[in-house]
Design an enzyme around this catalytic site. Sequence first.
Site, PDB file in Angstrom:
ATOM      1  N   LYS A  50       0.829  -1.201   0.000  1.00 25.62           N
ATOM      2  CA  LYS A  50       0.000   0.000   0.000  1.00 25.62           C
ATOM      3  C   LYS A  50       0.859   1.245   0.000  1.00 25.62           C
ATOM      4  CE  LYS A  50      -3.732  -2.184   2.545  1.00 25.62           C
ATOM      5  NZ  LYS A  50      -4.346  -2.415   3.862  1.00 25.62           N
ATOM      6  N   GLN A  94      -4.693  -1.072   9.842  1.00 23.68           N
ATOM      7  CA  GLN A  94      -4.633  -2.418   9.269  1.00 23.68           C
ATOM      8  C   GLN A  94      -5.261  -3.427  10.229  1.00 23.68           C
ATOM      9  OE1 GLN A  94      -3.541  -3.149   6.240  1.00 23.68           O
ATOM     10  NE2 GLN A  94      -3.533  -5.370   6.364  1.00 23.68           N
ATOM     11  N   ASP A 117     -11.124   3.289   4.553  1.00 25.40           N
ATOM     12  CA  ASP A 117     -11.559   1.886   4.508  1.00 25.40           C
ATOM     13  C   ASP A 117     -13.081   1.778   4.366  1.00 25.40           C
ATOM     14  OD1 ASP A 117      -9.648  -0.179   4.582  1.00 25.40           O
ATOM     15  OD2 ASP A 117      -9.208   0.166   6.706  1.00 25.40           O
TER      16      ASP A 117
END
Length: 309
Positions: A50, A94, A117
């Site tokens: 990422k 994460q 997200d």
Amino acid sequence: MTARIIDGKAIAAALRETIATRIAAQPYRPGLAVILVGEDAASTVYVRNKDRAAKAAGLNASTIRLPAETSQASLLATIQSLNDDPDIDGILVQLPLPPHIATDAIIRAIDPAKDVDGFHPDNVAALALGAPSLVPCTPSGVMHLLHAAGTNISGARAVVLGRSNIVGRPMAALLLAADATTTIAHSRTANLPDECRRADILIAAVGRANMVTADWINPGATIIDVGINRTPDGTLTGDVDFAAALPTAGAITPVPGGVGPMTIACLLDNTLLAAGRRRGSKAGGSSSGAIPAMKSIAGTFGSSAPEPR
Ligand SMILES: Nc1nc(=O)c2c([nH]1)NC[C@@H]1CN(c3ccc(C(=O)N[C@@H](CCC(=O)O)C(=O)O)cc3)C=[N+]21
């Protein structure tokens, strides 16, 4: 007949190019902060990928690595400082988090406007109400793939295999918004193979290697394989038995090289969208981002990035 292979790697690369061009046209550099707690091997690899993709696209990306023993209070304080930081447009924590941290409380603490997200309850609610804001990256990536594959969604029978908060549920909401007749199938579904065999579009997101076999597939169906399973010999495999599905399906994504790279591209897209909204770029809001994911059927399904101004 043999299925067309949907090249997620190439489609993601093209999307990242578009995003990079849009970022270069902004008067600011959108900021993305990724928080990694602990050293889970798979998470470490994803976070590195990422970070690399974000920097290559021109984002101001940073990864905050915290020790596995980090307290919930300390993680909340880190999030608060990112919420307050005007240079940060996107925050991603994460998952999974270590078991002593309540994931729920962490997700709720993220400013919904920076929740790239799309996991915050405000963003979940917006999607459920059919007025999506920031949409989870993996389902968004799947919509891009369906569009790129030329799959007709409106009126099609879509079956989503799996009901997780990060893939199955938001996936079904997006398909429904795109006018698919949408079914969520799961571990308690009666006659799972029968249910799947009715699908014009089958999205497999259960996390069980090769669970979907040839006899589960409606001839000509588009199969999107979200599963990433590491087999004992170390190879990655999806939830679909790819070789077995190939002669029956109409189109299918490989693993790796299917949904995974799209997830990352959509994260960059969400960051650009969030930045455009926060910083008041004219085209940042409703016309861009994952929202076209829902309108994709009607028209262009490009990057959600704000138009250059
Ligand atoms: N807050 C949060 N948001 C996430 O979006 C999130 C997360 N946590 N935790 C873990 C999952 C998983 N995930 C992937 C991203 C890219 C690939 C990817 O690029 N996969 C490559 C292969 C990578 C490899 O070789 O291991 C591919 O499929 O071609 C995979 C998986 C994002 N996740």
